[in-house]
Scaffold this motif. Structure first.
Motif, PDB file in Angstrom:
ATOM      1  N   UNK A 254       0.835  -1.210   0.000  1.00 12.03           N
ATOM      2  CA  UNK A 254       0.000   0.000   0.000  1.00 12.03           C
ATOM      3  C   UNK A 254       0.868   1.258   0.000  1.00 12.03           C
ATOM      4  N   UNK A 255       2.062   1.169   0.565  1.00 10.92           N
ATOM      5  CA  UNK A 255       2.895   2.379   0.642  1.00 10.92           C
ATOM      6  C   UNK A 255       3.324   2.851  -0.741  1.00 10.92           C
ATOM      7  N   UNK A 256       3.541   1.923  -1.654  1.00  7.61           N
ATOM      8  CA  UNK A 256       3.892   2.325  -3.029  1.00  7.61           C
ATOM      9  C   UNK A 256       2.694   3.016  -3.698  1.00  7.61           C
ATOM     10  N   UNK A 257       1.497   2.506  -3.415  1.00  8.22           N
ATOM     11  CA  UNK A 257       0.292   3.156  -3.949  1.00  8.22           C
ATOM     12  C   UNK A 257       0.224   4.602  -3.454  1.00  8.22           C
ATOM     13  N   UNK A 258       0.496   4.766  -2.166  1.00 11.80           N
ATOM     14  CA  UNK A 258       0.402   6.110  -1.579  1.00 11.80           C
ATOM     15  C   UNK A 258       1.465   7.049  -2.151  1.00 11.80           C
ATOM     16  N   UNK A 259       2.647   6.507  -2.412  1.00  7.80           N
ATOM     17  CA  UNK A 259       3.678   7.372  -3.014  1.00  7.80           C
ATOM     18  C   UNK A 259       3.237   7.867  -4.389  1.00  7.80           C
ATOM     19  N   UNK A 260       2.536   7.015  -5.117  1.00  8.13           N
ATOM     20  CA  UNK A 260       2.005   7.433  -6.422  1.00  8.13           C
ATOM     21  C   UNK A 260       0.977   8.560  -6.270  1.00  8.13           C
ATOM     22  N   UNK A 261       0.128   8.434  -5.273  1.00  4.83           N
ATOM     23  CA  UNK A 261      -0.887   9.473  -5.044  1.00  4.83           C
ATOM     24  C   UNK A 261      -0.223  10.787  -4.638  1.00  4.83           C
ATOM     25  N   UNK A 262       0.801  10.659  -3.806  1.00  8.68           N
ATOM     26  CA  UNK A 262       1.464  11.863  -3.310  1.00  8.68           C
ATOM     27  C   UNK A 262       2.177  12.615  -4.439  1.00  8.68           C
ATOM     28  N   UNK A 263       2.834  11.855  -5.325  1.00  8.07           N
ATOM     29  CA  UNK A 263       3.488  12.519  -6.465  1.00  8.07           C
ATOM     30  C   UNK A 263       2.456  13.285  -7.290  1.00  8.07           C
ATOM     31  N   UNK A 264       1.316  12.655  -7.464  1.00 10.10           N
ATOM     32  CA  UNK A 264       0.257  13.280  -8.256  1.00 10.10           C
ATOM     33  C   UNK A 264      -0.217  14.575  -7.582  1.00 10.10           C
ATOM     34  N   UNK A 265      -0.485  14.507  -6.281  1.00  7.94           N
ATOM     35  CA  UNK A 265      -0.994  15.690  -5.566  1.00  7.94           C
ATOM     36  C   UNK A 265       0.050  16.800  -5.549  1.00  7.94           C
ATOM     37  N   UNK A 266       1.316  16.405  -5.328  1.00  3.15           N
ATOM     38  CA  UNK A 266       2.366  17.417  -5.214  1.00  3.15           C
ATOM     39  C   UNK A 266       2.669  18.103  -6.539  1.00  3.15           C
ATOM     40  N   UNK A 267       2.242  17.502  -7.650  1.00  2.00           N
ATOM     41  CA  UNK A 267       2.474  18.143  -8.946  1.00  2.00           C
ATOM     42  C   UNK A 267       1.555  19.355  -9.133  1.00  2.00           C
ATOM     43  N   UNK A 268       0.548  19.481  -8.265  1.00  5.28           N
ATOM     44  CA  UNK A 268      -0.357  20.633  -8.328  1.00  5.28           C
ATOM     45  C   UNK A 268       0.150  21.736  -7.404  1.00  5.28           C
TER      46      UNK A 268
END
Ligand code: GLC
Length: 515
Positions: free
Chosen positions: A232-246
């Protein structure tokens, strides 16, 4: 500049129950938009809106059939855009609920997936052969959160599918990159519309142990094997990269339903996973000074060790309201508000707690929730007139007690009310770096009392909470003035060291004058 959410106070809106513009007895986005002024007046910084997407409502919106549209019950996408614009104009941030662990069985993805074993979307969900098709034939012994087994047999394609919640909520397969890509698009859809972030549902369950082991005997109900899987932590890192790009510090707040603070702390990663993780261990702590002190110290130590910023919740849409759980007089709910809003980290106020609402008593014929959570989802009473500000049909759930007097209009007219108390605490918190950003230090006090100091630079506040209905004395180093008094009487006076039963105070160093 620290991101906005570090010093923010969030307010949770359960949209079915907040405010109804359409007159059908179910709250909606236009209703919420019409009541934003209440939130601005009280002084919260951000709102979290529970799901309003297209849904068959078997779990009242946590069964999503279309992540990119508003259910007609709640309005339209245009209503959402107007709500967001108005909220931003009032200085309120808006985060929306996102339900990635499962969809509705009516979602086109699942309809397609269950159409045949060869469907291109088959692997978007979790299908297994079992040793058999009967009750003994399930792939493993996992139980669903609302009771029953976590596997349902699909007759047409002769396989089992997994659902951690209702059979109408099939779990997505986050190990399939197409699922991740499609769900990332959902996040972009809302981020592009301007939302300030997401509350993410059931984070701890997103990936499952790929060997699907049986839960150990005796632990079946807690999904020992399902939850807290490393992947699950890899999934969350993907979400975080996405959010931080904004731009604008979009925030990811995760529901991590694991009742151990050190485990919850892992979900912020190295600052590359969730920004904030709900820690529900304090939610289940009794109203007891020692129990709370231990919870707070655990949060300070275990979240502190990984640099995680704490969150605090005393009520939500899944649990009895704090006033009901803690029992006792309204004074106790007032003291709880002082505690909730002066700890280090981000507090979440559940709609209606600012009125001191108790759970509604729901007669058996009006029970609608499969999880038995109706009592804490009662409609918000806006005024004392019949209908309490709900303009048409009777609301979908009964009122909490005393709506004739315990409503927004009446409590706003009464400066001694629990509603005004919330406003004064939030004003004090906003004005004081110690309260909204500072360190937390426990102070010596009698066993019935919790006392602590908050400090940031030269700014200091002390908070003293009497957890019992018996008066108590505390001795603090130095002289302090009462800045906020849960009972609303001693503000502006020197602190005497004596607390009435169920009283809590915010203190500032003596002689500084107001503000
Ligand atoms: C979360 C929600 C709860 C919902 C469940 C399934 O725990 O808070 O309301 O029923 O997820 O989506």
């Amino acid at each position: 500049m620290p991101p906005w959410w570090r010093s923010a106070v969030f307010y949770q809106v359960y949209p079915r129950s907040f405010a109804d513009a359409g007159g059908d007895g179910v709250g909606d986005l236009e209703g919420l938009r019409g009541r934003l002024e209440h939130l601005r007046w009280m002084g919260v910084d951000a709102i979290w809106i529970c799901p309003f997407y297209r849904s068959p409502m078997t779990d009242f919106g946590y069964d999503v059939a279309d992540y990119r549209d508003v259910d007609p019950l709640f309005g339209t996408l245009e209503d959402f855009d107007r709500l967001l614009t108005d909220a931003h104009a009032l200085g309120l941030r808006v985060i929306v609920d996102w339900v990635p662990n499962h969809t509705s069985d009516q979602h086109p993805w699942f309809v397609e997936a269950r159409s045949s074993r060869e469907s291109p979307k088959r692997d978007w969900y979790i299908w297994r052969d079992g040793p058999g098709t009967g009750a003994g034939g399930r792939p493993n012994n996992w139980k669903a959160a609302f009771g029953g087994d976590a596997w349902t047999w699909d007759d047409a394609t002769a396989q089992w599918y997994l659902h951690l919640f209702l059979p109408t909520q099939p779990d997505l397969n986050w190990r399939n990159p197409e699922v991740a890509a499609a769900m990332h698009d959902v996040l972009r859809f809302w981020l592009d519309r301007g939302v300030d972030g997401f509350r993410i549902d059931v984070v701890q369950g997103l990936t499952k142990d790929p060997t699907f082991p049986d839960d150990p005997p005796g632990q079946v109900a807690v999904h020992a094997a399902v939850n807290d899987c490393d992947d699950t932590h890899a999934v969350l890192r993907g979400l975080r990269r996405l959010a931080d790009a904004y731009d604008g510090d979009r925030v990811l707040v995760g529901e991590v339903y694991l009742l151990d603070t050190a485990t919850v702390a892992k979900y912020v990663g190295n600052g590359d996973e969730l920004h904030l993780a709900f820690d529900f261990t304090p939610l289940y702590a009794p109203w007891d000074a020692g129990a709370w002190r231990r919870r707070i110290e655990a949060a300070e130590a275990e979240l502190g060790a990984v640099g995680a910023w704490p969150t605090w919740t005393m009520s939500n849409h899944d649990n009895p309201r704090l006033r009901t759980r803690y029992g006792g007089p309204e004074a106790r709910a007032r003291a709880a508000a002082v505690l909730l809003l002066t700890l280090r980290g981000v507090p979440f106020i559940y709609y209606g707690d600012e009125l001191g609402l108790e759970d509604a008593v729901v007669p058996p014929e009006r029970v609608v929730d499969p999880g038995g959570r109706d009592g804490c989802r009662s409609p918000m009473p806006w005024d004392g007139a019949p209908g309490h500000g709900w303009p048409g049909a009777e609301p979908w759930l009964p009122w909490s007690p005393e709506p004739d007097t315990r409503n927004v209009e009446a409590l706003r007219a009464d400066e001694r009310s629990i509603l005004h108390l919330h406003r004064r605490i939030l004003a004090a918190r906003r004005a004081s770096p110690a309260l909204h950003a500072g360190a937390w230090l426990g102070l010596e006090a009698a066993p019935s009392v919790l006392a602590y100091e908050r400090s940031e630079g030269g700014d200091r506040r002390a908070v003293v909470v009497n957890f019992t209905s018996t008066p108590a004395d505390v001795t603090l180093a130095g002289d302090w003035d009462v800045e906020v008094d849960s009972a609303g009487v001693a503000e502006g006076t020197a602190f005497t060291g004596r607390l009435a039963g169920d009283q809590a105070v915010i203190l500032r160093p003596a002689g500084r004058g107001p503000g």
